[in-house]
Structures are given as C-alpha cells and as structure tokens.
Design a protein around this motif. Sequence first.
Motif, PDB file in Angstrom:
ATOM      1  N   LEU A  36      42.572  33.499  23.452  1.00  0.00           N
ATOM      2  CA  LEU A  36      41.813  33.529  24.699  1.00  0.00           C
ATOM      3  C   LEU A  36      40.710  34.581  24.656  1.00  0.00           C
ATOM      4  O   LEU A  36      39.622  34.383  25.210  1.00  0.00           O
ATOM      5  CB  LEU A  36      42.745  33.782  25.877  1.00  0.00           C
ATOM      6  CG  LEU A  36      43.768  32.672  26.150  1.00  0.00           C
ATOM      7  CD1 LEU A  36      44.702  33.070  27.292  1.00  0.00           C
ATOM      8  CD2 LEU A  36      43.072  31.352  26.476  1.00  0.00           C
ATOM      9  N   TRP A  39      37.839  33.127  22.653  1.00  0.00           N
ATOM     10  CA  TRP A  39      37.138  32.111  23.439  1.00  0.00           C
ATOM     11  C   TRP A  39      36.325  32.746  24.572  1.00  0.00           C
ATOM     12  O   TRP A  39      35.212  32.302  24.861  1.00  0.00           O
ATOM     13  CB  TRP A  39      38.146  31.112  24.004  1.00  0.00           C
ATOM     14  CG  TRP A  39      38.730  30.186  22.965  1.00  0.00           C
ATOM     15  CD1 TRP A  39      38.304  30.028  21.678  1.00  0.00           C
ATOM     16  CD2 TRP A  39      39.847  29.309  23.136  1.00  0.00           C
ATOM     17  NE1 TRP A  39      39.079  29.102  21.032  1.00  0.00           N
ATOM     18  CE2 TRP A  39      40.044  28.635  21.901  1.00  0.00           C
ATOM     19  CE3 TRP A  39      40.697  29.018  24.192  1.00  0.00           C
ATOM     20  CZ2 TRP A  39      41.051  27.688  21.713  1.00  0.00           C
ATOM     21  CZ3 TRP A  39      41.708  28.081  24.010  1.00  0.00           C
ATOM     22  CH2 TRP A  39      41.878  27.421  22.783  1.00  0.00           C
ATOM     23  N   LEU A  40      36.878  33.770  25.190  1.00  0.00           N
ATOM     24  CA  LEU A  40      36.154  34.456  26.261  1.00  0.00           C
ATOM     25  C   LEU A  40      34.904  35.150  25.720  1.00  0.00           C
ATOM     26  O   LEU A  40      33.886  35.254  26.413  1.00  0.00           O
ATOM     27  CB  LEU A  40      37.058  35.486  26.935  1.00  0.00           C
ATOM     28  CG  LEU A  40      36.418  36.361  28.025  1.00  0.00           C
ATOM     29  CD1 LEU A  40      35.945  35.499  29.187  1.00  0.00           C
ATOM     30  CD2 LEU A  40      37.407  37.424  28.514  1.00  0.00           C
ATOM     31  N   SER A  43      29.594  33.592  24.556  1.00  0.00           N
ATOM     32  CA  SER A  43      28.607  33.397  25.623  1.00  0.00           C
ATOM     33  C   SER A  43      27.416  32.639  25.033  1.00  0.00           C
ATOM     34  O   SER A  43      26.598  33.219  24.325  1.00  0.00           O
ATOM     35  CB  SER A  43      28.141  34.745  26.183  1.00  0.00           C
ATOM     36  OG  SER A  43      29.196  35.424  26.826  1.00  0.00           O
ATOM     37  N   THR A  57      30.369  38.124  24.714  1.00  0.00           N
ATOM     38  CA  THR A  57      30.530  38.534  26.107  1.00  0.00           C
ATOM     39  C   THR A  57      30.661  40.042  26.250  1.00  0.00           C
ATOM     40  O   THR A  57      30.237  40.629  27.248  1.00  0.00           O
ATOM     41  CB  THR A  57      31.756  37.831  26.728  1.00  0.00           C
ATOM     42  OG1 THR A  57      31.617  36.417  26.561  1.00  0.00           O
ATOM     43  CG2 THR A  57      31.887  38.143  28.207  1.00  0.00           C
ATOM     44  N   TRP A 346      30.893  31.686  35.349  1.00  0.00           N
ATOM     45  CA  TRP A 346      32.302  32.051  35.401  1.00  0.00           C
ATOM     46  C   TRP A 346      33.137  30.898  35.966  1.00  0.00           C
ATOM     47  O   TRP A 346      34.256  30.648  35.491  1.00  0.00           O
ATOM     48  CB  TRP A 346      32.497  33.287  36.269  1.00  0.00           C
ATOM     49  CG  TRP A 346      32.147  34.574  35.577  1.00  0.00           C
ATOM     50  CD1 TRP A 346      31.092  35.396  35.848  1.00  0.00           C
ATOM     51  CD2 TRP A 346      32.844  35.175  34.481  1.00  0.00           C
ATOM     52  NE1 TRP A 346      31.080  36.474  34.991  1.00  0.00           N
ATOM     53  CE2 TRP A 346      32.142  36.374  34.139  1.00  0.00           C
ATOM     54  CE3 TRP A 346      33.979  34.829  33.752  1.00  0.00           C
ATOM     55  CZ2 TRP A 346      32.566  37.206  33.102  1.00  0.00           C
ATOM     56  CZ3 TRP A 346      34.399  35.658  32.721  1.00  0.00           C
ATOM     57  CH2 TRP A 346      33.691  36.836  32.405  1.00  0.00           C
ATOM     58  N   ARG A 349      34.081  28.338  33.327  1.00  0.00           N
ATOM     59  CA  ARG A 349      34.942  28.742  32.201  1.00  0.00           C
ATOM     60  C   ARG A 349      36.236  27.935  32.110  1.00  0.00           C
ATOM     61  O   ARG A 349      36.634  27.549  31.010  1.00  0.00           O
ATOM     62  CB  ARG A 349      35.269  30.242  32.290  1.00  0.00           C
ATOM     63  CG  ARG A 349      34.121  31.205  32.054  1.00  0.00           C
ATOM     64  CD  ARG A 349      33.430  31.004  30.717  1.00  0.00           C
ATOM     65  NE  ARG A 349      32.405  29.955  30.787  1.00  0.00           N
ATOM     66  CZ  ARG A 349      31.831  29.394  29.727  1.00  0.00           C
ATOM     67  NH1 ARG A 349      32.186  29.781  28.524  1.00  0.00           N
ATOM     68  NH2 ARG A 349      30.921  28.469  29.877  1.00  0.00           N
ATOM     69  N   TYR A 353      37.593  26.117  28.768  1.00  0.00           N
ATOM     70  CA  TYR A 353      38.864  26.466  28.136  1.00  0.00           C
ATOM     71  C   TYR A 353      39.784  25.253  28.015  1.00  0.00           C
ATOM     72  O   TYR A 353      40.492  25.098  27.012  1.00  0.00           O
ATOM     73  CB  TYR A 353      39.567  27.576  28.913  1.00  0.00           C
ATOM     74  CG  TYR A 353      38.808  28.872  28.920  1.00  0.00           C
ATOM     75  CD1 TYR A 353      38.015  29.246  27.837  1.00  0.00           C
ATOM     76  CD2 TYR A 353      38.854  29.734  30.016  1.00  0.00           C
ATOM     77  CE1 TYR A 353      37.302  30.432  27.844  1.00  0.00           C
ATOM     78  CE2 TYR A 353      38.152  30.926  30.028  1.00  0.00           C
ATOM     79  CZ  TYR A 353      37.373  31.265  28.930  1.00  0.00           C
ATOM     80  OH  TYR A 353      36.666  32.444  28.942  1.00  0.00           O
TER      81      TYR A 353
END
Length: 436
Positions: A36, A39-40, A43, A57, A346, A349, A353
Amino acid sequence: MKAFLDRIDYAVDHTPASRNRVVDLWRVVALLAVVLGHWLAASVWVDPDGEIVVMNTLEWIPYAAWFTWVIQVMPIFFFVGGYSNAKALENRSSNRRSWLTIRFRRLYAPAVPVILLWTVLTVVLREFIDADLVYAGVLNATIPLWFLGVYLALVSIAPLTHQLWERFDLWSFFMLAGAAIVVDVAYRVLDVPGIGWLNLVFVWGAVHQLGYWWADRELDRSVMSPFYSIGLAATALAALIAVTGADWYPVAMITIPGAGPQNVTPPTSAVILLGLTQAGIILATIGPIKRFAERRSVWKGVVGISGFMMSIYVWHLTVLSLLIAVGAFTFDGAAFSLEPGTAWWWMSRPIFYVALIVVTAGFVAVFGVFERDIDTSETDRPMIVVFVGMGLTIFALATTAFVYIVDKHANLTWWIPATAVVAALIMRAYPSRWGR
C-alpha cells in the motif's frame, strides 16, 4: 476458488498450537504496508499540455521525512525472519542442506518470472515507447528485489550467524551494530567509496540477530515484559530522534527523490534504531496481538495471504507500472488527469487501489504456482552445488535491483536474466510439476 478456500480452512483447522501466530500476523501486516505504501507513493499526472508527470507522493506531502518512520517496515521482515530462521535452526535433526535449498526455492522462484517478463517487455516495448519510460518502468517494477537478495544472503549464512548467537548471545547483535557504525563513519565521514554497501549485511544482519533473541528467550519464557518492551521502544526512538536531530543521520527512512541523503541505500545504523523501536512495540503487544490472531476470521486472512506473500510482493509494482502505462497512453491520459494532492485526486485513490488489487490478484492467480508448488523434499545434492546455486541466486537478485536489466537507452543487460535462469535451474526454483 472453492478449492482455494477449502485449503485455507484445512490449514486453519490444522494449525499447531505451538505456532507463533504473532510472527505470521506481523509479517502479513508488514507486507500490506509495503504494498500500500508503494501504491500510495505513485503520483501520476497527465497535465493539460499532455505531458506525463510522474512524482513520488513523498515529494509533496508535508513532513514526508518524518512520515517515513511509520511506513518503513522492512526491519519487521528481518526481525520476524530471524525468529523463523532460529526456530528452524534449533531443530538439530533437520537437514541444513535441505533447509537452505527449500528456503531459497520458496523465496526465489516467484521472482524469476518477474525478471523474465520484464526482459521480454523491454525487447518489445523499446520499439514503440521512449527509452526513458521503458527504463523507468523496469526500474520501478524490479527494485523491490533488493530485499530478496539481502534476505537470502542472510539465510545463506544463517547457520553461521545462529552459531554466533549461541556463543555470544546479545553480544553478537552489538558486534554487528558496532560494525555498522564503523562503516557509517568510513562511508559518510571519511568518504571511503563503496564501503557503505557492507551495511546491507551489518545493519540488516543486526536486526536479524534480534529475531534470534526473541526465539531464544521464548524457549525459557523469558521474553521481555510489556513494561520493558515499551522502555526498549521508547529508548530506541529517543536515540533515533537524537541522532537525526543532531544531523548525524538524515531523517528520512525511505528514499525521497530530491531530498538529499537518506538511510536505506545503503542502510545506516539509524535503521537499527528504527528496528529496535519496532521490535519493542512487537514484543510489548504479544498478548493482545496473539488473542487477535486467534480469531478464526483473522487467522484465515493471515493464512490466505501468507501462502502467496512473495508473489504479492514481487508482482505488486509490476502491476503498478503496467496500469500507469495503460492509463497514461490511452484515452489521452484521462485516468490520470487529476492533479496529485487535490481533493478530487484523493477521492479517486480508492478506485485506483481497487484496480491495483484486482489486477495483482490476477497476476498472483497465474504466477502463484511458482510459490505454492515448490519441491520441499529432502535433498542429497552436493553442498558445492547448493553453494553455487545460492551464490548465483543472490547475484541475480542483487544485479537486477542495483545494476538493472536495462540501461537508460533501453538496452538489455542480457547476462542478468541469463544468470537468473541458470540460478533457478541449479536450485530447481520452479514449479515441482515441471520436473516430473
């Protein structure tokens, strides 16, 4: 799907009472945090001029360097890995040669198709896509293999480091930690070139020794009490704040592009302090985490994910790279038209995901055979063959992660995938049905 769920139910029902579920749960938590987190970090923005902007990010969120102390969970893998390896090595009747072989097969086999897929994609895509994008995609997808290379290096010497533990106890940890500090001084103060990479063994090896400590103390029920465990975590955290506050070490525990020095490539002694902090937290919460893991629904999830941990780990960034490529080059990049950091970005997202989870599940369903169908029978192969296979395996993973299978002009570094295949053949790190 029913057969898969039935296998999980069977494994849950036949879990030995002696199984340390805390170790398994933390291993899964660390894996999910890595996936996670990666993946976060993506950007991607196709701006109004059609230019593809790829950022991390962490480059733009506030206090990113301090935030990395929470999301850097690699020490957990080495800590619980040390515990698991100690438990195996404490079994004097076990065949060390077989244990090493099987461990290498289980961990290395899932990585081989990743290396081969990106070898093929490089040859195909460089004819249609800019070389720098091919290079970025391959780099992003294969860089996580550094962990497997380092971890397998520690597994290969685990019989020796465990003997070191049995002879010197906690002093073996301090030896490695002291060596790491010496390397830090030589690399960062005296500018000795290249020496910092020795800390891949000293830093991660020190955290791995802490796992031996946990396994050893558990045998005589003298694992650190919650009070002292919290004290360990607090002391290590205070020391980490002190050494970073004094500018002896950078704050960031994960590489942030453009942010200057960091603590992971190569690792520094500050990572050991982070590992001690995390170890203290894990030991302090053994009781409640054990009770939580004993819930059937929770344990089913742990068992289900544990069976494909390496597959999830090695494929999750390949999926990210491929989805970014598809989204950026279709429908004028509409999938990435929202500027990162905005409220709409946001809000989008979760959709991103879900897509990543679904596609990753598809890859794991196809390539999971490289993890679940491994020959685990005893082996009587000559030890020299095992040594050569282990060496080539570690070399293939290290060069994939640090040299890369392509250069910036998208030219293939052919000897790396060739070495990966040879290592797989020697170790028989492929589905067991292929050898029948």
